[in-house]
Write a protein that holds these residues in place. Structure first.
Motif, PDB file in Angstrom:
ATOM      1  N   VAL A  92       0.849  -1.184   0.000  1.00  0.00           N
ATOM      2  CA  VAL A  92       0.000   0.000   0.000  1.00  0.00           C
ATOM      3  C   VAL A  92       0.891   1.243   0.000  1.00  0.00           C
ATOM      4  O   VAL A  92       1.737   1.419   0.882  1.00  0.00           O
ATOM      5  N   VAL A  93       0.695   2.092  -1.005  1.00  0.00           N
ATOM      6  CA  VAL A  93       1.567   3.253  -1.216  1.00  0.00           C
ATOM      7  C   VAL A  93       0.720   4.505  -1.426  1.00  0.00           C
ATOM      8  O   VAL A  93      -0.487   4.434  -1.642  1.00  0.00           O
ATOM      9  N   ASP A  94       1.365   5.670  -1.376  1.00  0.00           N
ATOM     10  CA  ASP A  94       0.647   6.920  -1.613  1.00  0.00           C
ATOM     11  C   ASP A  94       0.265   7.071  -3.087  1.00  0.00           C
ATOM     12  O   ASP A  94      -0.830   7.515  -3.415  1.00  0.00           O
ATOM     13  N   ASP A  95       1.196   6.712  -3.990  1.00  0.00           N
ATOM     14  CA  ASP A  95       0.999   6.916  -5.429  1.00  0.00           C
ATOM     15  C   ASP A  95       1.614   5.730  -6.164  1.00  0.00           C
ATOM     16  O   ASP A  95       2.805   5.460  -6.022  1.00  0.00           O
ATOM     17  N   VAL A  96       0.813   5.019  -6.969  1.00  0.00           N
ATOM     18  CA  VAL A  96       1.272   3.769  -7.570  1.00  0.00           C
ATOM     19  C   VAL A  96       2.347   4.008  -8.638  1.00  0.00           C
ATOM     20  O   VAL A  96       3.346   3.287  -8.691  1.00  0.00           O
ATOM     21  N   LEU A  97       2.163   5.019  -9.496  1.00  0.00           N
ATOM     22  CA  LEU A  97       3.181   5.291 -10.513  1.00  0.00           C
ATOM     23  C   LEU A  97       4.480   5.735  -9.865  1.00  0.00           C
ATOM     24  O   LEU A  97       5.575   5.325 -10.288  1.00  0.00           O
ATOM     25  N   ALA A  98       4.393   6.537  -8.808  1.00  0.00           N
ATOM     26  CA  ALA A  98       5.601   6.947  -8.073  1.00  0.00           C
ATOM     27  C   ALA A  98       6.284   5.729  -7.452  1.00  0.00           C
ATOM     28  O   ALA A  98       7.522   5.651  -7.410  1.00  0.00           O
ATOM     29  N   ALA A  99       5.483   4.754  -6.992  1.00  0.00           N
ATOM     30  CA  ALA A  99       6.062   3.535  -6.418  1.00  0.00           C
ATOM     31  C   ALA A  99       6.785   2.715  -7.484  1.00  0.00           C
ATOM     32  O   ALA A  99       7.856   2.148  -7.232  1.00  0.00           O
ATOM     33  N   LEU A 100       6.215   2.647  -8.691  1.00  0.00           N
ATOM     34  CA  LEU A 100       6.888   1.957  -9.786  1.00  0.00           C
ATOM     35  C   LEU A 100       8.225   2.624 -10.089  1.00  0.00           C
ATOM     36  O   LEU A 100       9.243   1.955 -10.315  1.00  0.00           O
ATOM     37  N   THR A 101       8.235   3.953 -10.043  1.00  0.00           N
ATOM     38  CA  THR A 101       9.470   4.709 -10.263  1.00  0.00           C
ATOM     39  C   THR A 101      10.477   4.429  -9.147  1.00  0.00           C
ATOM     40  O   THR A 101      11.684   4.297  -9.404  1.00  0.00           O
ATOM     41  N   ASP A 102       9.997   4.289  -7.911  1.00  0.00           N
ATOM     42  CA  ASP A 102      10.881   3.955  -6.789  1.00  0.00           C
ATOM     43  C   ASP A 102      11.526   2.580  -6.979  1.00  0.00           C
ATOM     44  O   ASP A 102      12.726   2.396  -6.698  1.00  0.00           O
ATOM     45  N   VAL A 103      10.737   1.612  -7.442  1.00  0.00           N
ATOM     46  CA  VAL A 103      11.280   0.274  -7.691  1.00  0.00           C
ATOM     47  C   VAL A 103      12.290   0.323  -8.835  1.00  0.00           C
ATOM     48  O   VAL A 103      13.340  -0.327  -8.792  1.00  0.00           O
ATOM     49  N   ALA A 104      11.988   1.128  -9.860  1.00  0.00           N
ATOM     50  CA  ALA A 104      12.929   1.303 -10.969  1.00  0.00           C
ATOM     51  C   ALA A 104      14.253   1.877 -10.468  1.00  0.00           C
ATOM     52  O   ALA A 104      15.332   1.408 -10.856  1.00  0.00           O
ATOM     53  N   ARG A 105      14.164   2.870  -9.607  1.00  0.00           N
ATOM     54  CA  ARG A 105      15.372   3.504  -9.079  1.00  0.00           C
ATOM     55  C   ARG A 105      16.202   2.501  -8.275  1.00  0.00           C
ATOM     56  O   ARG A 105      17.434   2.467  -8.366  1.00  0.00           O
ATOM     57  N   ALA A 106      15.530   1.646  -7.519  1.00  0.00           N
ATOM     58  CA  ALA A 106      16.229   0.625  -6.732  1.00  0.00           C
ATOM     59  C   ALA A 106      16.876  -0.418  -7.639  1.00  0.00           C
ATOM     60  O   ALA A 106      17.998  -0.877  -7.377  1.00  0.00           O
ATOM     61  N   ALA A 107      16.183  -0.782  -8.732  1.00  0.00           N
ATOM     62  CA  ALA A 107      16.753  -1.749  -9.676  1.00  0.00           C
ATOM     63  C   ALA A 107      18.016  -1.191 -10.318  1.00  0.00           C
ATOM     64  O   ALA A 107      19.005  -1.910 -10.512  1.00  0.00           O
ATOM     65  N   ARG A 108      17.989   0.095 -10.615  1.00  0.00           N
ATOM     66  CA  ARG A 108      19.175   0.728 -11.207  1.00  0.00           C
ATOM     67  C   ARG A 108      20.305   0.810 -10.196  1.00  0.00           C
ATOM     68  O   ARG A 108      21.475   0.574 -10.535  1.00  0.00           O
ATOM     69  N   ALA A 109      19.981   1.115  -8.954  1.00  0.00           N
ATOM     70  CA  ALA A 109      21.015   1.308  -7.929  1.00  0.00           C
ATOM     71  C   ALA A 109      21.798   0.023  -7.663  1.00  0.00           C
ATOM     72  O   ALA A 109      23.004   0.071  -7.390  1.00  0.00           O
ATOM     73  N   ARG A 110      21.141  -1.117  -7.755  1.00  0.00           N
ATOM     74  CA  ARG A 110      21.821  -2.381  -7.431  1.00  0.00           C
ATOM     75  C   ARG A 110      22.600  -2.943  -8.619  1.00  0.00           C
ATOM     76  O   ARG A 110      23.404  -3.862  -8.464  1.00  0.00           O
ATOM     77  N   SER A 111      22.359  -2.415  -9.825  1.00  0.00           N
ATOM     78  CA  SER A 111      22.905  -3.014 -11.039  1.00  0.00           C
ATOM     79  C   SER A 111      24.390  -2.705 -11.227  1.00  0.00           C
ATOM     80  O   SER A 111      24.842  -1.581 -10.995  1.00  0.00           O
ATOM     81  N   GLN A 112      25.106  -3.712 -11.688  1.00  0.00           N
ATOM     82  CA  GLN A 112      26.514  -3.551 -12.066  1.00  0.00           C
ATOM     83  C   GLN A 112      26.676  -3.491 -13.584  1.00  0.00           C
ATOM     84  O   GLN A 112      27.780  -3.511 -14.107  1.00  0.00           O
ATOM     85  N   ALA A 113      25.550  -3.428 -14.295  1.00  0.00           N
ATOM     86  CA  ALA A 113      25.568  -3.509 -15.754  1.00  0.00           C
ATOM     87  C   ALA A 113      26.083  -2.226 -16.401  1.00  0.00           C
ATOM     88  O   ALA A 113      26.051  -1.149 -15.810  1.00  0.00           O
ATOM     89  N   GLN A 114      26.520  -2.371 -17.640  1.00  0.00           N
ATOM     90  CA  GLN A 114      26.786  -1.214 -18.498  1.00  0.00           C
ATOM     91  C   GLN A 114      25.463  -0.840 -19.163  1.00  0.00           C
ATOM     92  O   GLN A 114      24.780  -1.703 -19.736  1.00  0.00           O
ATOM     93  N   ILE A 115      25.116   0.437 -19.112  1.00  0.00           N
ATOM     94  CA  ILE A 115      23.782   0.856 -19.540  1.00  0.00           C
ATOM     95  C   ILE A 115      23.881   1.866 -20.679  1.00  0.00           C
ATOM     96  O   ILE A 115      24.664   2.820 -20.615  1.00  0.00           O
ATOM     97  N   VAL A 116      23.048   1.626 -21.709  1.00  0.00           N
ATOM     98  CA  VAL A 116      22.982   2.506 -22.876  1.00  0.00           C
ATOM     99  C   VAL A 116      21.572   3.078 -22.963  1.00  0.00           C
ATOM    100  O   VAL A 116      20.591   2.345 -22.842  1.00  0.00           O
ATOM    101  N   ALA A 117      21.459   4.387 -23.164  1.00  0.00           N
ATOM    102  CA  ALA A 117      20.171   5.035 -23.388  1.00  0.00           C
ATOM    103  C   ALA A 117      20.146   5.594 -24.803  1.00  0.00           C
ATOM    104  O   ALA A 117      21.149   6.109 -25.294  1.00  0.00           O
TER     105      ALA A 117
END
Length: 483
Positions: A92-117
């Motif tokens: 249960v969160v305040d804002d669901v899209l913001a929560a998805l963004t929070d999970v995205a940020r955590a996934a990026r923080a743990r990654s050791q990958a090389q990333i291309v945008a």
């Protein structure tokens, strides 16, 4: 459109990780998740279902269906949580899209990958797919699905980023200034590619320079020591280079056919369904085959090879893998039509259109073979969001049509009338205000041996026109692709 991404039983996020990232209250007994979904229709067992409220639907209406389908948990808004049964596995969160963004940020923080945008006016999705294939030949690679490049697509793609991945590829799009910056700051790439800058969505901008500045927002999130990969053949190169340098990016790699390009096209054999090219990639000669036609595709493969080199991938494997690139739906897929006394070929370019991609598609059509007494036919719908110069952009295609030796042109839409008027009379096949009225005209005209290409902006409804032609002529994917 598949909006779930099951991980074959491999844990993508633990409940504890998700709760910590989002600040969620945990209800019931949620399970660790193997994928992320925002669409109950395509949800896989083990997914976390995010009940996002969009323009046309409210994900909370589908939570119970998602849980019944096997979702490990649902992420819901606090003001809606009490509507669900006691014991339902919820975060249960305040804002669901913001929560998805929070999970995205955590996934990026743990990654050791090389990333291309990747961003750019044209070629983002094809370049992203080519990177997925090229880098995937060297190690586990996660890439955005489809064209998930906006305010929900980028967080969704990043939230699905496996911790074990060696490479990550993310497409970032925009229609207005200011859209790329928050997304690229989430992705934090090591390499940022701008494929090209063209007058696309120019109705939202005062000039093409403003479009370049909006694309340059991709430099806002580049990791320290990272690189920008820029198109030397594009007139906005210097402006983009200056923007990258202003943001502290010192490693700028240019690609193109011009003298001085760091990744330079030396030679290319452009065939009807593929291309073979020779490039100098930062001093290393590389020969590669790409499984899609068109000089514009070869050009973008130079950016792919540059990014692969910068990411530390095996260049021989990356170059070899590009032969596996195939056109995505609506971006040049060849269909074989069964017509009276033989067959015709339809190139489905209906996904979208702008002046640059339209010229590229006409060039590909000019190189695609026709049968005995066959003709090259272009079926063109309006290019939208071109602002007050829209009619001029449409009329300007006449020179490209003549240069490509297109035999017949069928046009639909109010803007395309400007092209219709600019065409030589012997090239005019037919004109209609709507695609639905054009389809029977085109169907009546097709003969054995013809090759026709259908292209227009999504709003011009050329996709449904392709579908009707395919149904009418019992189409199958073209079996004559060059190997």
């Amino acid at each position: 459109m598949n909006m779930s991404a099951g991980m074959s039983g491999r844990v993508l996020h633990t409940v504890a990780e998700m709760a910590e990232a989002t600040g969620a209250a945990v209800r019931g007994t949620p399970r660790d998740v193997t994928g992320i979904s925002i669409d109950s229709r395509t949800l896989a067992p083990g997914d976390a279902f995010f009940a996002i409220t969009g323009e046309n639907s409210d994900g909370h209406a589908y939570v119970e269906k998602a849980l019944a389908t096997g979702a490990a948990l649902a992420v819901v808004a606090r003001d809606r949580a009490d509507a669900f049964p006691e014991g339902a596995p919820l975060l249960v969160v305040d804002d669901v899209l913001a929560a998805l963004t929070d999970v995205a940020r955590a996934a990026r923080a743990r990654s050791q990958a090389q990333i291309v945008a990747v961003t750019g006016s044209v070629g983002k999705t094809t370049t992203k797919e080519a990177l997925r294939i090229a880098l995937g030949a060297d190690g586990e690679t996660h890439a955005s699905a489809a064209s998930y490049n906006n305010h929900w697509g980028v967080p969704l793609s990043l939230a699905r980023f496996p911790r074990e991945a060696r490479y990550g590829v993310f497409e970032i799009g925009m229609n207005h200034p200011g859209e790329i910056t928050p997304l690229v700051r989430l992705v934090r790439p090591h390499v940022a590619i701008v494929t090209t800058v063209e007058p696309v969505h120019i109705a939202q901008f005062a000039s093409i320079e403003e479009i370049a500045d909006a694309k340059a927002e991709i430099f806002d999130g580049v990791e320290p020591g990272g690189a920008a990969v820029l198109n030397l053949d594009n007139p906005l190169f210097d402006r983009l280079k200056a923007a990258a340098e202003a943001r502290g990016i010192s490693h700028i790699v240019s690609f193109g056919s011009g003298e001085g390009a760091d990744v330079r096209l030396k030679d290319a054999a452009l065939k009807s369904y593929c291309s073979v090219a020779v490039a100098d990639v930062m001093g290393t000669p590389i020969t590669f085959k790409v499984g899609m036609p068109g000089r514009h595709i070869v050009q973008n493969m130079l950016a792919v090879l540059a990014a692969a080199r910068l990411a530390g991938a095996d260049m021989a494997l990356a170059a070899l893998a590009l032969s596996h690139l195939k056109p995505p739906p609506g971006r040049g897929v060849p269909l074989r039509l069964q017509v009276k006394s033989g067959q015709a070929t339809l190139l489905d370019e209906s996904y979208n259109a702008n002046p640059a991609s339209m010229r590229a598609a006409l060039d590909v059509l000019s190189r695609t073979p026709v049968g005995t007494r066959g003709r090259r036919i272009a079926v063109l719908g309006d290019m939208l969001e071109l602002g007050p110069d829209g009619e001029a952009h449409h009329a300007g295609l006449a020179t490209a049509i003549v240069a490509a030796k297109i035999d017949q042109v069928y046009c639909c839409g109010p803007q395309m009338h400007a092209l219709w008027q600019a065409l030589p009379s012997d090239r005019r096949g037919g004109y209609a205000i709507h695609a639905t009225h054009l389809e029977p005209m085109v169907a009546a005209a097709i003969r054995a041996g013809d090759t026709l290409m259908v292209k227009g902006s999504n709003g011009s409804r050329m996709g449904p026109l392709v579908k009707k032609l395919a149904e009418r002529f019992h189409a199958g994917e073209d079996a004559l692709l060059e190997g």
